[in-house]
Design an enzyme around this catalytic site. Structure first.
Site, PDB file in Angstrom:
ATOM      1  N   LYS A  25       0.987  -1.031  -0.675  1.00 46.85           N
ATOM      2  CA  LYS A  25       0.017  -0.479  -0.302  1.00 46.85           C
ATOM      3  C   LYS A  25       0.616   1.110  -0.340  1.00 46.85           C
ATOM      4  O   LYS A  25       0.357   1.914  -0.647  1.00 46.85           O
ATOM      5  CB  LYS A  25      -0.874   0.462   1.237  1.00 46.85           C
ATOM      6  CG  LYS A  25      -1.245   0.935   1.284  1.00 46.85           C
ATOM      7  CD  LYS A  25      -2.442   1.808   2.391  1.00 46.85           C
ATOM      8  CE  LYS A  25      -1.564   1.881   4.056  1.00 46.85           C
ATOM      9  NZ  LYS A  25      -1.701   2.592   4.378  1.00 46.85           N
ATOM     10  N   ASN A  26       1.676   0.948   0.817  1.00 44.20           N
ATOM     11  CA  ASN A  26       2.738   2.512   1.565  1.00 44.20           C
ATOM     12  C   ASN A  26       3.690   2.670  -0.055  1.00 44.20           C
ATOM     13  O   ASN A  26       3.745   3.895  -0.184  1.00 44.20           O
ATOM     14  CB  ASN A  26       3.204   3.219   2.266  1.00 44.20           C
ATOM     15  CG  ASN A  26       2.302   2.838   3.360  1.00 44.20           C
ATOM     16  OD1 ASN A  26       0.958   2.831   3.180  1.00 44.20           O
ATOM     17  ND2 ASN A  26       2.403   2.690   4.770  1.00 44.20           N
ATOM     18  N   CYS A  63      -4.865   7.297   9.607  1.00 48.42           N
ATOM     19  CA  CYS A  63      -4.790   7.168  10.801  1.00 48.42           C
ATOM     20  C   CYS A  63      -4.379   8.662  11.634  1.00 48.42           C
ATOM     21  O   CYS A  63      -3.499   8.588  11.935  1.00 48.42           O
ATOM     22  CB  CYS A  63      -4.412   6.275  11.257  1.00 48.42           C
ATOM     23  SG  CYS A  63      -4.211   4.708  10.035  1.00 48.42           S
ATOM     24  N   ARG A 114       0.318  14.554  13.572  1.00 49.92           N
ATOM     25  CA  ARG A 114       0.708  14.182  11.890  1.00 49.92           C
ATOM     26  C   ARG A 114       0.690  15.872  11.553  1.00 49.92           C
ATOM     27  O   ARG A 114       0.403  16.375  10.096  1.00 49.92           O
ATOM     28  CB  ARG A 114       0.261  13.541  11.538  1.00 49.92           C
ATOM     29  CG  ARG A 114      -0.016  11.997  11.672  1.00 49.92           C
ATOM     30  CD  ARG A 114      -0.741  10.712  11.100  1.00 49.92           C
ATOM     31  NE  ARG A 114       0.288  10.227   9.825  1.00 49.92           N
ATOM     32  CZ  ARG A 114      -0.445   9.381   9.382  1.00 49.92           C
ATOM     33  NH1 ARG A 114      -1.053   8.074   9.899  1.00 49.92           N
ATOM     34  NH2 ARG A 114       0.734   9.241   8.595  1.00 49.92           N
ATOM     35  N   ASP A 146       3.959   0.708  11.887  1.00 49.74           N
ATOM     36  CA  ASP A 146       3.758   0.037  11.784  1.00 49.74           C
ATOM     37  C   ASP A 146       3.438  -1.183  12.285  1.00 49.74           C
ATOM     38  O   ASP A 146       2.137  -2.328  11.850  1.00 49.74           O
ATOM     39  CB  ASP A 146       3.488   0.001   9.806  1.00 49.74           C
ATOM     40  CG  ASP A 146       3.268   1.148   9.416  1.00 49.74           C
ATOM     41  OD1 ASP A 146       2.813   2.531  10.385  1.00 49.74           O
ATOM     42  OD2 ASP A 146       3.045   1.327   8.193  1.00 49.74           O
ATOM     43  N   ARG A 183      -8.443  -0.265   5.113  1.00 47.45           N
ATOM     44  CA  ARG A 183      -7.793   0.143   3.997  1.00 47.45           C
ATOM     45  C   ARG A 183      -6.846  -0.702   4.319  1.00 47.45           C
ATOM     46  O   ARG A 183      -5.393   0.678   2.502  1.00 47.45           O
ATOM     47  CB  ARG A 183      -7.444   1.643   5.447  1.00 47.45           C
ATOM     48  CG  ARG A 183      -8.876   2.447   5.014  1.00 47.45           C
ATOM     49  CD  ARG A 183      -8.767   4.171   5.493  1.00 47.45           C
ATOM     50  NE  ARG A 183      -6.726   4.759   5.500  1.00 47.45           N
ATOM     51  CZ  ARG A 183      -6.270   4.841   5.582  1.00 47.45           C
ATOM     52  NH1 ARG A 183      -6.515   5.322   7.254  1.00 47.45           N
ATOM     53  NH2 ARG A 183      -5.544   5.767   5.847  1.00 47.45           N
TER      54      ARG A 183
HETATM   55  C1  EPZ Z   1       4.160   7.201   6.397  1.00 51.78           C
HETATM   56  O1  EPZ Z   1       3.436   7.985   6.870  1.00 51.78           O
HETATM   57  C2  EPZ Z   1       3.753   6.054   6.383  1.00 51.78           C
HETATM   58  N1  EPZ Z   1       2.476   6.105   5.593  1.00 51.78           N
HETATM   59  C3  EPZ Z   1       2.878   5.094   7.471  1.00 51.78           C
HETATM   60  O2  EPZ Z   1       2.119   4.234   7.660  1.00 51.78           O
HETATM   61  C4  EPZ Z   1       4.014   4.976   8.075  1.00 51.78           C
HETATM   62  O3  EPZ Z   1       3.550   4.626   9.600  1.00 51.78           O
HETATM   63  C5  EPZ Z   1       5.250   6.204   8.145  1.00 51.78           C
HETATM   64  O4  EPZ Z   1       5.269   6.515   6.972  1.00 51.78           O
HETATM   65  C6  EPZ Z   1       6.375   5.706   9.087  1.00 51.78           C
HETATM   66  O5  EPZ Z   1       7.076   4.713   8.289  1.00 51.78           O
HETATM   67  C7  EPZ Z   1       2.395   6.353   3.334  1.00 51.78           C
HETATM   68  O6  EPZ Z   1       3.149   5.811   3.903  1.00 51.78           O
HETATM   69  C8  EPZ Z   1       0.749   6.233   3.695  1.00 51.78           C
HETATM   70  P1  EPZ Z   1       6.901  10.503   8.252  1.00 51.78           P
HETATM   71  P2  EPZ Z   1       3.823   8.977   6.646  1.00 51.78           P
HETATM   72  O7  EPZ Z   1       5.995  11.033   8.076  1.00 51.78           O
HETATM   73  O8  EPZ Z   1       4.773   9.404   5.773  1.00 51.78           O
HETATM   74  C9  EPZ Z   1       6.543  13.907  12.193  1.00 51.78           C
HETATM   75  C10 EPZ Z   1       0.412   2.741   7.886  1.00 51.78           C
HETATM   76  O9  EPZ Z   1      -0.106   2.203   9.360  1.00 51.78           O
HETATM   77  N2  EPZ Z   1       6.569  14.631  10.245  1.00 51.78           N
HETATM   78  O10 EPZ Z   1       7.279   9.604   8.263  1.00 51.78           O
HETATM   79  O11 EPZ Z   1       3.063  10.003   7.491  1.00 51.78           O
HETATM   80  C11 EPZ Z   1       5.596  13.209  12.101  1.00 51.78           C
HETATM   81  O12 EPZ Z   1       4.106  13.360  12.902  1.00 51.78           O
HETATM   82  C12 EPZ Z   1       0.829   4.171   8.076  1.00 51.78           C
HETATM   83  O13 EPZ Z   1       0.061   1.962   6.714  1.00 51.78           O
HETATM   84  C13 EPZ Z   1       6.137  15.089  11.729  1.00 51.78           C
HETATM   85  O14 EPZ Z   1       7.132  16.576  12.297  1.00 51.78           O
HETATM   86  O15 EPZ Z   1       4.610   9.392   8.609  1.00 51.78           O
HETATM   87  C14 EPZ Z   1       5.363  11.404  13.125  1.00 51.78           C
HETATM   88  O16 EPZ Z   1       6.051  11.745  14.157  1.00 51.78           O
HETATM   89  C15 EPZ Z   1       0.295   5.154   9.100  1.00 51.78           C
HETATM   90  N3  EPZ Z   1       6.167  16.550   9.956  1.00 51.78           N
HETATM   91  C16 EPZ Z   1       6.714  11.533  11.882  1.00 51.78           C
HETATM   92  O17 EPZ Z   1       7.426  12.651  11.501  1.00 51.78           O
HETATM   93  C17 EPZ Z   1       6.218  16.409   8.465  1.00 51.78           C
HETATM   94  O18 EPZ Z   1       5.857  17.065   7.994  1.00 51.78           O
HETATM   95  C18 EPZ Z   1       7.351  10.693  11.052  1.00 51.78           C
HETATM   96  O19 EPZ Z   1       6.337  10.191   9.418  1.00 51.78           O
HETATM   97  C19 EPZ Z   1       6.147  15.114   8.658  1.00 51.78           C
HETATM   98  C20 EPZ Z   1       6.095  13.999   9.162  1.00 51.78           C
END
Ligand code: EPZ
Length: 419
Positions: A22-23, A116, A121, A308, A400
């Site tokens: 998915k991701n 989610c 986020r 995840d 999802r």
């Molecule tokens: C991706 O989310 C995945 N989603 C998530 O999978 C996964 O948990 C996550 O990466 C971490 O591996 C998709 O790929 C669609 P991040 P993403 O930006 O890109 C903070 C699932 O269950 N952050 O790496 O949103 C954020 O709040 C999902 O399939 C900021 O502060 O994750 C978090 O604490 C859930 N500012 C951390 O970084 C930003 O601008 C990591 O988030 C961006 C992120």
């Protein structure tokens, strides 16, 4: 609203094939916007989020067709630059359309992404990086973002944290930028490598994905007819591994990227699960249900233990002898499901990002609510290993990320139905 009814206590036997990630497929579909040619993406899982991305691409005016596991996107014309709010709000991945739509047409109206509820986020790193590349971004009323750019300018970007989504957004923005973009402290997840591999097929000069530094040389146009196969879903594979761990039995998982699931395998082995690679891509997972606690596990960006998999792993630890400590370092609020597990008799104490899981001898079936995707999967893992019948409501969250989970699990001996 659909629910799962699960009768626990049945061992799992047989084999399951792992579907596409998915991701990985979501950013790749977002990347097809950049290509004026035809992109054929194979191994696309049949999931709600993938359908939402298809709807978004169609709403932009692209020709999108799905046949079985294959999605074809013809990108010769884009008719609008507005992403419907009702679709963007459904999932997190809508945000990476900023990089590709802006790169292609120079303007986009998009609302804040959904996804989610596992913490605040924010999207600050996405916005500041795209601004650094020349985008003007205004927050219009009601959380709609209006972004404009003449043409992105390649630049050097150092991320404060290796965010998966921000890395993808910059990669997509950089493809049609003037000159070279360098991303430092980039996310190293396998899904980032998959996006790079797809972009390379379309002719983009991009390298470094999988390391912390990615370099992308911008082009004036991308026009290629390409066919690409998405990688297997490491979290789906990991979830099945935890299902066997908890319920007991012997399962062969086909088409697994072993490297991508090795951190999950590592911790499950420490609990007493037998996991062997057979051949190149098949994994044999055996569990006699005599599991032991682990001292401590911390979620970290790849190649560490994935956030995840944290909920599903806690569901396994709930019955492992002894006390385990789990530390969630990626998201601020990813223990929403714990209250539901406690309805089954789990003994878990959560304080901020730390969960202490004291293994109990048995879990008993209960009525529960799935509150997010992986938290919902954790309830399934626990229910399979519990005594008696469990009801899991709100399984729209589980749909999802898992394609017909009940059919797959039934085929290997679980008693699970969708009502
Ligand atoms: C991706 O989310 C995945 N989603 C998530 O999978 C996964 O948990 C996550 O990466 C971490 O591996 C998709 O790929 C669609 P991040 P993403 O930006 O890109 C903070 C699932 O269950 N952050 O790496 O949103 C954020 O709040 C999902 O399939 C900021 O502060 O994750 C978090 O604490 C859930 N500012 C951390 O970084 C930003 O601008 C990591 O988030 C961006 C992120």
């Amino acid at each position: 609203m659909s629910k799962f009814i699960i009768e626990g206590g049945n061992r799992l036997h047989g084999e399951l094939s792992i579907t596409g990630s998915k991701n990985a497929v979501l950013p790749i579909l977002a990347a097809t916007v950049l290509n004026r040619g035809t992109s054929t993406i194979n191994n696309c899982p049949n999931l709600e989020d993938v359908k939402t991305m298809q709807e978004i691409l169609t709403s932009l005016g692209l020709k999108v067709e799905r046949k079985g596991q294959s999605i074809t996107v013809c990108g010769d014309t884009i008719k609008t630059n507005e992403i419907p709010e009702r679709l963007a709000g459904k999932m997190r991945s809508s945000i990476v359309l900023m990089g590709s739509v802006l790169g292609r047409v120079g303007e986009i109206f998009i609302s804040y992404p959904g996804g989610c509820a596992i913490g605040p986020r924010p999207i600050d790193m996405h916005l500041s990086s795209l601004r650094k590349m020349g985008a003007e971004i205004d927050d219009l009323y009601k959380g709609i973002l209006h972004c404009k750019v003449n043409r992105f300018s390649g630049t050097e970007i150092l991320l404060d944290y290796p965010s998966v989504g921000a890395t993808e957004n910059i990669m997509l923005a950089a493809c049609l930028a003037k000159e070279e973009t360098i991303i430092r402290n980039a996310a190293k997840e396998p899904e980032i490598v998959d996006l790079q591999n797809f972009l390379q097929k379309t002719g983009v000069e991009i390298n470094g994905a999988g390391t912390g530094i990615i370099r992308i040389k911008g082009r004036s146009e991308i026009k290629a007819d390409v066919t690409y196969k998405v990688i297997p879903d490491r979290i789906v594979a990991g979830t099945y591994m935890t299902c066997v761990a908890g319920a007991g039995g012997e399962l062969v998982l086909r088409d697994v990227d072993y490297e991508a699931v090795s951190s999950t395998a590592y911790y499950l082995r420490n609990c007493g699960v037998d996991i062997k690679l057979i051949g190149e891509k098949d994994l044999l997972v055996k569990s006699d249900k005599n599991l032991k606690a682990i001292e401590v596990v911390r979620t970290t960006p790849y190649p560490g233990f994935p956030t995840d998999m944290q909920p599903q792993f806690v569901a396994v630890l709930a019955k492992a002898a002894g006390a385990s400590v789990v530390i969630e370092t990626v998201f601020e609020n990813r223990y929403g499901y714990v209250e539901q597990l406690m309805r089954m008799g789990a003994d878990i104490t959560v304080r901020e990002r730390v969960a202490v899981v004291k293994g109990v001898k048995r879990l008993t079936g209960a009525h529960m609510e799935a509150c997010d995707l992986r938290g919902g999967a954790a309830l399934v893992v626990a229910a399979l290993s519990a005594e008696g019948t469990s009801v899991i409501n709100n399984i729209i969250h589980i749909d999802r990320g898992y394609d017909r989970l009940e059919e797959k699990l039934s085929s290997v001996g679980a008693k699970i139905i969708r009502v």
